[in-house]
Every structure is written in structure tokens, then in C-alpha cells.
Design a protein around this motif. Structure first.
Motif, PDB file in Angstrom:
ATOM      1  N   MET A   1       0.840  -1.206   0.000  1.00  0.00           N
ATOM      2  CA  MET A   1       0.000   0.000   0.000  1.00  0.00           C
ATOM      3  C   MET A   1       0.876   1.258   0.000  1.00  0.00           C
ATOM      4  N   PHE A   2       0.396   2.293  -0.671  1.00  0.00           N
ATOM      5  CA  PHE A   2       1.172   3.536  -0.723  1.00  0.00           C
ATOM      6  C   PHE A   2       0.686   4.497   0.369  1.00  0.00           C
ATOM      7  N   LYS A   3       1.332   5.676   0.439  1.00  0.00           N
ATOM      8  CA  LYS A   3       0.921   6.680   1.433  1.00  0.00           C
ATOM      9  C   LYS A   3      -0.486   7.205   1.123  1.00  0.00           C
ATOM     10  N   ALA A   4      -1.153   7.702   2.168  1.00  0.00           N
ATOM     11  CA  ALA A   4      -2.537   8.186   2.011  1.00  0.00           C
ATOM     12  C   ALA A   4      -2.657   9.228   0.890  1.00  0.00           C
ATOM     13  N   GLU A   5      -1.628  10.094   0.763  1.00  0.00           N
ATOM     14  CA  GLU A   5      -1.706  11.186  -0.233  1.00  0.00           C
ATOM     15  C   GLU A   5      -1.879  10.639  -1.660  1.00  0.00           C
ATOM     16  N   VAL A   6      -1.291   9.482  -1.907  1.00  0.00           N
ATOM     17  CA  VAL A   6      -1.370   8.907  -3.262  1.00  0.00           C
ATOM     18  C   VAL A   6      -2.845   8.666  -3.625  1.00  0.00           C
ATOM     19  N   TYR A   7      -3.591   8.114  -2.655  1.00  0.00           N
ATOM     20  CA  TYR A   7      -5.003   7.782  -2.941  1.00  0.00           C
ATOM     21  C   TYR A   7      -5.864   9.049  -2.985  1.00  0.00           C
ATOM     22  N   VAL A   8      -5.539  10.001  -2.111  1.00  0.00           N
ATOM     23  CA  VAL A   8      -6.289  11.272  -2.101  1.00  0.00           C
ATOM     24  C   VAL A   8      -6.120  11.964  -3.448  1.00  0.00           C
ATOM     25  N   GLU A   9      -4.883  11.999  -3.916  1.00  0.00           N
ATOM     26  CA  GLU A   9      -4.596  12.687  -5.181  1.00  0.00           C
ATOM     27  C   GLU A   9      -5.287  11.982  -6.361  1.00  0.00           C
ATOM     28  N   ARG A  10      -5.272  10.646  -6.350  1.00  0.00           N
ATOM     29  CA  ARG A  10      -5.919   9.914  -7.451  1.00  0.00           C
ATOM     30  C   ARG A  10      -7.425  10.201  -7.472  1.00  0.00           C
ATOM     31  N   ARG A  11      -8.039  10.219  -6.274  1.00  0.00           N
ATOM     32  CA  ARG A  11      -9.493  10.470  -6.236  1.00  0.00           C
ATOM     33  C   ARG A  11      -9.796  11.903  -6.676  1.00  0.00           C
ATOM     34  N   ASP A  12      -8.932  12.831  -6.306  1.00  0.00           N
ATOM     35  CA  ASP A  12      -9.138  14.229  -6.740  1.00  0.00           C
ATOM     36  C   ASP A  12      -9.030  14.355  -8.257  1.00  0.00           C
ATOM     37  N   LYS A  13      -8.053  13.665  -8.813  1.00  0.00           N
ATOM     38  CA  LYS A  13      -7.886  13.715 -10.278  1.00  0.00           C
ATOM     39  C   LYS A  13      -9.112  13.123 -10.972  1.00  0.00           C
ATOM     40  N   LEU A  14      -9.626  12.040 -10.415  1.00  0.00           N
ATOM     41  CA  LEU A  14     -10.801  11.395 -11.009  1.00  0.00           C
ATOM     42  C   LEU A  14     -11.997  12.335 -10.961  1.00  0.00           C
ATOM     43  N   ARG A  15     -12.166  12.989  -9.808  1.00  0.00           N
ATOM     44  CA  ARG A  15     -13.265  13.949  -9.633  1.00  0.00           C
ATOM     45  C   ARG A  15     -13.190  15.030 -10.726  1.00  0.00           C
TER      46      ARG A  15
ATOM     47  N   ASP B   1     -18.212  11.472  -4.148  1.00  0.00           N
ATOM     48  CA  ASP B   1     -19.283  12.405  -4.520  1.00  0.00           C
ATOM     49  C   ASP B   1     -18.622  13.631  -5.137  1.00  0.00           C
ATOM     50  N   ILE B   2     -18.872  13.848  -6.408  1.00  0.00           N
ATOM     51  CA  ILE B   2     -18.115  14.888  -7.121  1.00  0.00           C
ATOM     52  C   ILE B   2     -18.532  16.286  -6.662  1.00  0.00           C
ATOM     53  N   GLU B   3     -19.828  16.579  -6.641  1.00  0.00           N
ATOM     54  CA  GLU B   3     -20.261  17.930  -6.262  1.00  0.00           C
ATOM     55  C   GLU B   3     -19.952  18.237  -4.798  1.00  0.00           C
ATOM     56  N   GLU B   4     -20.192  17.247  -3.913  1.00  0.00           N
ATOM     57  CA  GLU B   4     -19.918  17.468  -2.483  1.00  0.00           C
ATOM     58  C   GLU B   4     -18.425  17.493  -2.184  1.00  0.00           C
ATOM     59  N   GLY B   5     -17.637  16.872  -3.066  1.00  0.00           N
ATOM     60  CA  GLY B   5     -16.190  16.801  -2.839  1.00  0.00           C
ATOM     61  C   GLY B   5     -15.825  15.842  -1.720  1.00  0.00           C
ATOM     62  N   THR B   6     -16.677  14.821  -1.476  1.00  0.00           N
ATOM     63  CA  THR B   6     -16.405  13.887  -0.376  1.00  0.00           C
ATOM     64  C   THR B   6     -16.068  12.493  -0.902  1.00  0.00           C
ATOM     65  N   ASP B   7     -15.293  11.775  -0.083  1.00  0.00           N
ATOM     66  CA  ASP B   7     -14.980  10.378  -0.373  1.00  0.00           C
ATOM     67  C   ASP B   7     -15.437   9.560   0.825  1.00  0.00           C
ATOM     68  N   CYS B   8     -16.230   8.519   0.589  1.00  0.00           N
ATOM     69  CA  CYS B   8     -16.744   7.703   1.699  1.00  0.00           C
ATOM     70  C   CYS B   8     -16.376   6.249   1.491  1.00  0.00           C
TER      71      CYS B   8
ATOM     72  N   GLY C   1      -5.599   5.517   6.742  1.00  0.00           N
ATOM     73  CA  GLY C   1      -4.464   5.137   5.891  1.00  0.00           C
ATOM     74  C   GLY C   1      -4.653   5.482   4.427  1.00  0.00           C
ATOM     75  N   ILE C   2      -5.898   5.765   4.034  1.00  0.00           N
ATOM     76  CA  ILE C   2      -6.135   6.137   2.622  1.00  0.00           C
ATOM     77  C   ILE C   2      -6.737   7.555   2.530  1.00  0.00           C
ATOM     78  N   GLY C   3      -6.607   8.294   3.616  1.00  0.00           N
ATOM     79  CA  GLY C   3      -7.018   9.700   3.589  1.00  0.00           C
ATOM     80  C   GLY C   3      -8.518   9.908   3.554  1.00  0.00           C
ATOM     81  N   ILE C   4      -9.269   9.014   4.209  1.00  0.00           N
ATOM     82  CA  ILE C   4     -10.735   9.142   4.227  1.00  0.00           C
ATOM     83  C   ILE C   4     -11.213   9.316   5.666  1.00  0.00           C
ATOM     84  N   LYS C   5     -12.146  10.277   5.829  1.00  0.00           N
ATOM     85  CA  LYS C   5     -12.660  10.531   7.179  1.00  0.00           C
ATOM     86  C   LYS C   5     -14.058   9.955   7.360  1.00  0.00           C
TER      87      LYS C   5
END
Ligand code: GLY
Ligand code: MN
Ligand code: MN
Length: 463
Positions: free
Chosen positions: A1-15, A64-71, A97-101
Motif C-alpha cells: 500500500m502507498f501513502k494516504a496522499e497517493v489515494y487522495v490525489e488519485r481520487r481528486d484527479k478522477l473527480r 461524490d463529485i459535487e460534495e467533494g467527499t470520499d466515503c 491510511g487512505i485519507g478518508i474521514k
């Protein structure tokens, strides 16, 4: 597994690539072999791993793209699970560990999606390939299984393919590691191969190398002296003098990145002249493809150049005849080279094949051929820096295919069938390497190239 930022950044790019709606990425579940609690080794869905990183069954991720949330949706283990499996990290700990609250019990994904559908929001999901996820999508979306394909999000497929096609530095390091394990698998196979040894002795041993490296094989080992069968998983034969043994095998690391190599070696430890002649044509095609691969060139054109080298080499040996350009244009080489030059490789050995080959390997500019042979090319589009692909030309003598072409006079003006009949017990040769497309060209992946020249192979086998 990579650092949390890697997954946060990928989800942001997808959004950013999708603009609106809700993205649902389903993880995989345990899959029973013969009864519920006797399962196959768990393999997480690669898209879920890419965006949500967690290697446990029973999860789904929602962006959720408009809300900007990851669940994250899933359930903590209970005391019964802990008794049998040992303590497990809590959902909250895993989510950090994957940057999700935002973590919810799995059943809440139903109300989230129902509410979103009612509000007319677009639900983006990828094509499911496991029956459990087909059933889950049916009930999540209220769409019958035979209709699901009509609702799959092409925008999501294209966005995921765009992101996953260009490998990040941390991914390349993992692939390099998979290649090193693959090197050990292939060199071991070379050292074990000799007349009288059973194919399964070698196949089982090299699979053990992948397992022993804390991973697994990236696909079931292909290993046989019946090398003319492209994906031969039958390992029941005793290796016989005068044959060649083809091994197509790779490793998957603990983080699920793959390697995929093929070598073909003489069972006797020394190539006959006839074997050498065919082998060196395939090697020339492999080397030329690696020389040509660079950003901006279509892999279709590299494939066709490999086909030309094969047709020219076979013509020099008297197996083919006529104009080489015309032979390749008519697909005559495909009697001997009926598959594609290669495919993307990453977390899946045929990377992202679940998304649909044409979304990954083709685009508006490069369309898939319908001609026998070239139609099997999984990756035809223009190469880009950061792509990881395989280079795997081959020449095979497939008696049933030769018989069909001969009796139906297919491409008979380019094939010397009398000469071909001298090769019916030859088997075949495939040579496969893994490359990374760089700024100006490409480089081989792995610390050292697996022995490939006639001299290197013979030296390794006879060490
Ligand atoms: N290992 C299967 C392939 O080379 O495509
Ligand atoms: Mn392979
Ligand atoms: Mn391959």
C-alpha cells in the motif's frame, strides 16, 4: 500500500475528469472454491485498490463529485471473525491510511444511492466482472443484470483508463520488484529444464518462487513443451529431447503489481539449427519492437513491423513466399503469429481488461483491426511516456490452423505449405519482455534482462 496522499490525489484527479455525479467503486468479496468457508486466495478489485488501496473484502468506495467527499462503506469485524482471523484493524484506522474521514456501515450505501437517484444524480460505475457485484449493482441501482451494460459509465471507464495507463513512480518501483521475482522464476525454470523432468515439477516450483516472495503469480503459469498452444496450462508432459519448452509466467507483488515474461528454451540445453533459425527471427522481432517503442508511435505500427520481420525471416527459410509487404497486408503472417505484440501491464497483467480492451488499447485515432491475427492486438494506440507494456512476438506451428489454411487455401500464395509440413512437431517460440515508455524511447523493466540470446540461454541452462 502507498501513502494516504497517493489515494487522495488519485481520487481528486478522477473527480476533476468527471465533473458531476457519484462514482461507485466496488471492492471484491471472498470467492468460495467448493464451500463457503473454503475460499480462493482473496484478490481485491484493481480499481478499488487504485483509488481506495484497502486489501480487504466487503468494501465499496463512493466519491461524490459535487460534495467533494470520499466515503468508505464496510463493516468492522465482530468477535467471531476475530476468533478465526485474529484482530483486524478497525474501519476507521483503515480509512485514515487512505485519507478518508467518512466511514459508514455497508448497508448505508443503499440509502445513499437511492437518495441520489431520486434527486436525478448520475451514478457512475464500472463494468462488473464478478457475479456477486452484478447482483449487488442490480439491487443498488434497481437495474436488471441484462440491462446493466447500458448504464455503465463510459466517462468513468475513460477517466480511470487515462489515470491508470500512466504509471506513477511508486507503481513503477512495484512493477520493477515484480520483474525481479519474474527473473528468478524464469532463470530457475531454465536451470530445471532437462529431458525426463515433468512439466509440473517446474511449473509448481516457479509458482512457489512467486508465493515465497510474499506475492503470487500474476496469472496461472503457462509452461509446456507443446508451445504451439498459446496459453497452455496443461503441465502433464515429461520433457522430451528435441522439443522446446515455453514458459510464460510472472509474479504479482504483495501490492498487486505484475510482471509477465516469456522465454522458450531447448529441452536438451542446446538449440538445434532448426530451432535457432526460428528463435532468432522472434528475437529480432522482439529487439526491433523495443528499439521502436517511444512516445507518439502507435503500437499497431510496431506490431506490424514485428509481423514484417517474422514474414521476412520465414520467407528466408522458405516457409513463406511472395512480397513481404503484401503478405503482411493480407495477414498471412498470422498463420505463425496469430496474437498481438503486447498489452498494457500494471495491477492486472492485462491491465484494465475489465474496463474493455478497446477503451484501454485503442482510441478514436487508432481503431482495432478486424483481420485475423492483428485483431488480437490488445494495445494498438499511440504510446505515451509512463505506459508499461509487454513486447511478446512469437512464431508457432499449430497443426489444426495449418490444416485449415491449407485445405481452405487461405493466403496460399504467401505460404509454402510443403515446407511448413516439416515443422508440424516444432511447437513454437515466444519471447516476452516488459518495458516502460520513457521521454524519448523505452527501457526494459527489471534489474537484468532474463537470458534471451541463444548463447545466454544455453549458458544459463548448462551452468
Ligand atoms: N501471460 C499472458 C500474456 O502474455 O498475455
Ligand atoms: Mn505472458
Ligand atoms: Mn503478456
Amino acid at each position: 500500500m502507498f501513502k494516504a496522499e497517493v489515494y487522495v490525489e488519485r481520487r481528486d484527479k478522477l473527480r476533476k475528469l468527471l465533473h458531476s455525479g457519484i462514482i461507485v467503486i466496488l471492492g471484491n468479496n471472498e470467492s468460495p472454491m467448493n464451500y463457503k468457508s473454503n475460499t480462493y486466495k482473496f484478490r481485491q478489485d484493481s480499481n478499488f485498490l487504485y483509488f481506495f488501496g484497502l486489501d480487504y473484502p466487503g468494501y465499496a468506495g463512493v466519491i461524490d463529485i459535487e460534495e467533494g467527499t470520499d466515503c468508505l462503506y464496510g463493516d468492522d469485524v465482530d468477535i467471531d471473525d476475530i476468533i478465526w482471523m485474529g484482530p483486524q484493524p478497525s474501519m476507521i484506522e483503515q480509512a485514515v491510511g487512505i485519507g478518508i474521514k467518512s466511514v459508514h456501515p455497508f448497508k448505508e450505501i443503499f440509502s445513499k444511492l437511492t437518495a441520489s437517484i431520486r434527486r436525478g444524480r448520475r451514478i457512475h460505475f464500472l463494468p462488473p466482472y464478478r457475479a456477486e457485484n452484478v447482483l449487488l449493482l442490480e439491487s443498488l441501482l434497481g437495474v436488471r443484470n441484462e440491462q446493466l451494460a447500458n448504464y455503465v459509465s463510459k466517462d468513468l471507464i475513460k477517466a480511470v483508463a487515462a489515470l491508470r495507463s500512466v504509471k506513477e513512480k511508486c507503481e513503477i518501483e512495484e512493477i520493477e520488484h515484480a520483474c525481479e521475482i519474474g527473473y528468478n522464476m524464469h532463470v530457475t525454470a531454465m536451470k530445471m529444464c532437462r529431458p525426463g523432468v515433468m512439466e509440473h515439477d517446474i511449473a509448481g516450483f516457479i509458482e512457489g518462487i512467486a508465493l515465497g516472495a510474499n506475492g503470487q503469480v500474476s496469472f496461472p503459469v503457462i509452461l509446456s513443451q507443446n508451445a504451439q498452444t498459446l496459453h497452455n496450462h496443461d503441465h502433464s508432459q515429461k520433457l522430451t529431447r528435441g522439443r522446446v519448452m515455453l514458459t510464460d509466467a510472472g509474479a504479482e507483488t504483495a501490492s498487486h503489481y505484475a510482471s509477465d515474461f516469456t522465454r522458450t528454451i531447448p529441452v536438451d540445453g542446446v538449440f538445434t539449427q532448426k530451432q535457432k533459425d526460428i528463435y532468432n527471427i522472434v528475437l529480432a522481432a522482439n529487439n526491433q519492437a523495443i528499439k521502436m517503442a517511444k512516445p507518439g508511435i502507435t503500437y499497431l505500427s510496431v506490431h506490424l513491423e514485428a509481423a514484417r520481420i517474422i514474414a521476412q525471416g520465414l520467407s528466408d527459410l522458405g516457409l513463406m513466399k511472395g512480397d513481404i509487404e503484401a503478405a503482411v497486408k493480407n495477414g498471412a503472417h498470422a498463420l505463425f503469429f496469430p496474437h498481438g505484440l503486447g498489452h498494457m501491464m500494471g495491477m492486472d497483467v492485462h491491465d484494465m481488461e475489465d474496463l474493455g480492451e478497446n477503451y484501454v488499447g485503442y482510441d478514436d485515432e487508432t481503431q482495432r483491426s478486424t483481420q485475423f491475427g492483428t485483431a488480437s492486438l490488445r494495445m494498438g494506440r499511440k504510446l505515451k511516456q509512463g505506459f508499461v507494456i509487454t513486447v511478446e512476438p512469437g512464431i508457432y506451428f499449430i497443426p489444426a490452423l495449418i490444416e485449415k489454411w491449407k485445405s481452405e487455401k487461405i493466403n496460399h500464395s504467401f505460404i509454402n505449405f510443403d515446407k511448413v509440413s516439416e515443422y508440424l512437431d516444432f511447437g513454437g517460440v515466444r519471447l516476452e519482455d516488459d518495458i516502460l515508455i520513457t521521454e524519448n524511447g523505452c527501457r526494459l523493466l527489471g534489474k537484468k534482462r532474463i537470458p534471451i540470446t541463444v548463447e545466454e540461454v544455453e549458458a544459463t541452462m548448462n551452468e
